[in-house]
Scaffold this active site. Structure first.
Site, short mmCIF file in Angstrom:
data_model
loop_
_atom_site.label_atom_id
_atom_site.label_comp_id
_atom_site.label_asym_id
_atom_site.label_seq_id
_atom_site.Cartn_x
_atom_site.Cartn_y
_atom_site.Cartn_z
N ASP A 1 -7.94 -5.11 -0.26
CA ASP A 1 -8.41 -6.00 -1.34
C ASP A 1 -8.07 -7.46 -1.12
OD1 ASP A 1 -7.55 -3.26 -3.32
OD2 ASP A 1 -9.58 -4.02 -3.07
N HIS B 1 0.86 -1.19 0.00
CA HIS B 1 0.00 0.00 0.00
C HIS B 1 0.90 1.24 0.00
CE1 HIS B 1 -3.15 2.87 1.03
NE2 HIS B 1 -3.99 1.93 0.64
C1 SDX Z 1 -6.07 0.11 -3.17
O1 SDX Z 1 -4.16 4.59 -2.27
C2 SDX Z 1 -5.18 4.00 -1.68
O2 SDX Z 1 -5.63 4.43 -0.63
C3 SDX Z 1 -5.76 2.80 -2.43
C4 SDX Z 1 -6.81 2.00 -1.67
C5 SDX Z 1 -8.07 2.80 -1.45
O3 SDX Z 1 -8.81 2.49 -0.50
O4 SDX Z 1 -8.37 3.67 -2.31
O5 SDX Z 1 -6.31 1.57 -0.41
C6 SDX Z 1 -7.23 0.77 -2.48
O6 SDX Z 1 -5.81 0.44 -4.31
C7 SDX Z 1 -5.23 -0.88 -2.41
C8 SDX Z 1 -4.01 -1.40 -3.25
C9 SDX Z 1 -4.52 -2.51 -4.18
N1 SDX Z 1 -3.45 -2.90 -5.13
C10 SDX Z 1 -2.81 -4.11 -5.01
O7 SDX Z 1 -3.03 -4.91 -4.12
C11 SDX Z 1 -1.84 -4.38 -6.15
C12 SDX Z 1 -0.53 -4.94 -5.58
N2 SDX Z 1 0.11 -3.86 -4.85
C13 SDX Z 1 1.07 -3.06 -5.54
O8 SDX Z 1 1.02 -2.95 -6.90
C14 SDX Z 1 1.60 -1.86 -4.75
O9 SDX Z 1 1.88 -2.30 -3.50
C15 SDX Z 1 0.73 -0.62 -4.70
C16 SDX Z 1 0.33 -0.16 -6.06
C17 SDX Z 1 -0.48 -0.86 -3.86
C18 SDX Z 1 1.56 0.49 -4.03
O10 SDX Z 1 2.62 0.76 -4.87
P1 SDX Z 1 3.73 1.88 -4.52
O11 SDX Z 1 3.40 2.57 -3.25
O12 SDX Z 1 3.94 2.71 -5.74
O13 SDX Z 1 4.98 1.02 -4.19
P2 SDX Z 1 6.01 0.51 -5.29
O14 SDX Z 1 5.28 -0.04 -6.48
O15 SDX Z 1 7.01 1.59 -5.50
O16 SDX Z 1 6.68 -0.74 -4.53
C19 SDX Z 1 7.77 -0.55 -3.59
C20 SDX Z 1 8.54 -1.86 -3.64
C21 SDX Z 1 8.97 -2.25 -5.05
O17 SDX Z 1 10.14 -3.08 -4.92
P3 SDX Z 1 11.61 -2.38 -5.16
O18 SDX Z 1 11.56 -1.76 -6.54
O19 SDX Z 1 11.76 -1.38 -4.04
O20 SDX Z 1 12.57 -3.56 -5.05
O21 SDX Z 1 7.72 -2.95 -3.19
C22 SDX Z 1 7.52 -3.86 -4.26
C23 SDX Z 1 7.87 -3.13 -5.54
O22 SDX Z 1 8.30 -4.05 -6.56
N3 SDX Z 1 6.10 -4.24 -4.23
C24 SDX Z 1 5.63 -5.47 -4.43
C25 SDX Z 1 4.24 -5.37 -4.23
N4 SDX Z 1 3.91 -4.11 -3.94
C26 SDX Z 1 5.06 -3.40 -3.94
N5 SDX Z 1 6.25 -6.63 -4.75
C27 SDX Z 1 5.46 -7.72 -4.90
N6 SDX Z 1 4.12 -7.72 -4.70
C28 SDX Z 1 3.47 -6.57 -4.40
N7 SDX Z 1 2.15 -6.55 -4.23
#
Ligand code: SDX
Length: 428
Positions: free
Chosen positions: A364, A307
């Site tokens: 989710d 998140h």
């Molecule tokens: C919602 O913003 C809100 O409030 C949203 C929400 C709402 O109520 O409106 O809460 C609802 O959208 C919840 C999120 C649902 N999405 C997912 O579950 C999809 C999987 N999650 C990710 O794609 C990710 O965690 C996000 C999109 C939720 C957040 O992404 P960020 O904050 O941009 O973080 P990032 O992509 O920069 O990740 C940081 C690191 C990265 O690794 P490094 O490059 O540092 O090595 O964490 C890793 C990412 O690769 N990472 C994950 C991951 N999420 C982040 N690796 C594997 N699996 C994951 N799910």
């Protein structure tokens, strides 16, 4: 004594006021940055460090796992309030009195018809169309049938538009599902409550007596409350920026639906179940999927994990996980996918990759388990998210318009070609 931030560029110092929110959050007010510095701007892809507005609606603390709507904790609201009460609280700022709630409910019931010609638009979609695309289109189409709800300025006009969308959105959502199932487009029953009526519109059958189920109603009501607002997330920021051009409430909500559809945002609840089903079909090998999620060369992400704000735990996920156990127990349902989800979370929460990146189950991760238990089709999960988020979108749009905020128009740093003269095709 107000705090000041000092910026130094090429030996020149610039001072900017620091504003402090009611929860002691600090923000550097850079409204005068470009003027003071002769054009210097900021860059912040994904706005990870940038506040777009001051807001009095929802407070999140990502480190402490706090979520409050207008100061009330999500735990209390999920336990003690109903969805229509929470919608009123988010939109108008206070929990309604009995009389206020009754009027809001009646005003919504008055507007819960939808122009018959809207069915012709729905008919134009193939049954295979994703419900989020259909719902976004139908929400935008509502404008044509409610022209007075477009560029509204007065609070009275806003109230009229708000009541209309609160009333018609559940009808459109239910019709979207019924179209896929080749069912007649049912109207609700104004003797029922808001959430009960939604469930009836979704699940009534022409050849059967509709059986109300309090367990189902209560679970749905709680899920909608938990999704009702979440400050400046992707879809809410979309609603605010579209609304800032005065495109109107329905157009702003339609844009928000499209933003929510993405699998990185609200579309994750559908993606989680598809992921869990894939793991189940693959023999329940959670380790393989954990390794895929950690592999930088593999685009696979652990859906429902991580998140932007919560770096400890998502308080909604904790409530939903508990509710999933209760609802499946009450309905006598054994869902192996819930066991896979729990197993996956246990392994991930012990794994250095997830711990180091502070990746925890989000809203989710477990919600789809309950939707499945309520017989809601997977492709409708994000529509359920939108139904919950509707009052939050409305509240944020209303706050932005009442505060007469300027049109949203971010800047950029240009990194393309410098000036060059046109070349005729004969010289290229
Ligand atoms: C919602 O913003 C809100 O409030 C949203 C929400 C709402 O109520 O409106 O809460 C609802 O959208 C919840 C999120 C649902 N999405 C997912 O579950 C999809 C999987 N999650 C990710 O794609 C990710 O965690 C996000 C999109 C939720 C957040 O992404 P960020 O904050 O941009 O973080 P990032 O992509 O920069 O990740 C940081 C690191 C990265 O690794 P490094 O490059 O540092 O090595 O964490 C890793 C990412 O690769 N990472 C994950 C991951 N999420 C982040 N690796 C594997 N699996 C994951 N799910």
């Amino acid at each position: 004594m107000s705090k000041i931030a000092t910026l130094e560029i090429d030996g020149n110092k610039y001072e900017f006021p620091i504003i402090e929110g009611t929860e002691k959050e600090l923000g550097i007010d850079i409204k005068t940055l470009r003027t003071a510095t002769g054009g210097v701007t900021t860059i912040d892809p994904g706005y990870k460090n940038t506040g777009s507005c001051e807001s009095a609606i929802t407070f999140l603390d990502g480190e402490k796992g706090i979520l409050r709507y207008r100061g009330y904790s999500i735990e209390e609201l999920a336990e003690k309030a109903d969805f229509l009460e929470v919608a009123y609280l988010l939109i108008f700022g206070e929990l309604p009195t009995a009389a206020q709630l009754e009027k809001f409910d009646q005003d919504i019931k008055e507007e819960s018809h939808v122009d018959e010609d809207m069915k012709k638009i729905l008919d134009g979609f193939p049954k295979s169309a994703h419900p989020m695309g259909v719902l976004s289109s139908l929400t935008s189409a509502l404008i044509a049938f409610n022209p007075g709800s477009v560029d509204v300025d007065s609070e009275e006009e806003m109230y009229d538009a708000i009541v209309k969308i609160m009333a018609k959105f559940p009808v459109l959502a239910a019709w979207t599902m019924r179209k896929r199932k080749s069912l007649p487009l049912d109207y609700g029953d104004s003797s029922l409550g808001y959430v009960e009526n939604l469930h009836k519109m979704m699940f009534s059958r022409p050849n059967k007596t509709y059986e109300p189920n309090k367990i189902v109603y209560d679970a749905l009501d709680k899920l909608l409350i938990l999704h009702a607002d979440h400050e400046q997330n992707c879809s809410t920021s979309t609603v605010r920026i579209v609304g800032s051009s005065h495109a109107g409430l329905f157009a702003s909500i339609s844009a928000g639906i499209s933003a929510l559809w993405g699998p990185l945002h609200g579309g994750a609840n559908q993606a989680v179940i598809e992921m869990l089903e894939a793991i189940k079909a693959d023999g329940g090998d959670t380790a393989r999927y954990i390794n895929k999620a950690k592999d930088k060369n593999d685009p696979f992400r652990l859906m429902g994990f991580g998140h932007r704000v919560y770096k400890n735990f998502d308080p909604r996920a904790k409530i939903i996980k508990k509710s999933a156990d209760e609802v499946l127990g009450d309905l006598g349902i054994e869902d192996p996918v819930l066991d896979i989800a729990k197993g996956l979370a246990e392994v991930a929460l012990e794994d250095e990759y997830f711990v180091q990146r502070k990746l925890y189950p989000n809203v989710d991760f477990y919600s789809g388990i309950i939707y499945r238990a309520l017989d809601i089709p997977t492709e409708m999960f994000t529509v359920m998210f939108a139904l919950g988020r509707l009052p939050g979108w409305i509240a944020q749009w209303r706050e932005m318009r009442l505060r007469k905020e300027p049109i949203g128009r971010p800047r950029q740093i240009y990194t393309g070609e410098n000036h060059r003269d046109f070349k005729p095709v004969s010289e290229r």
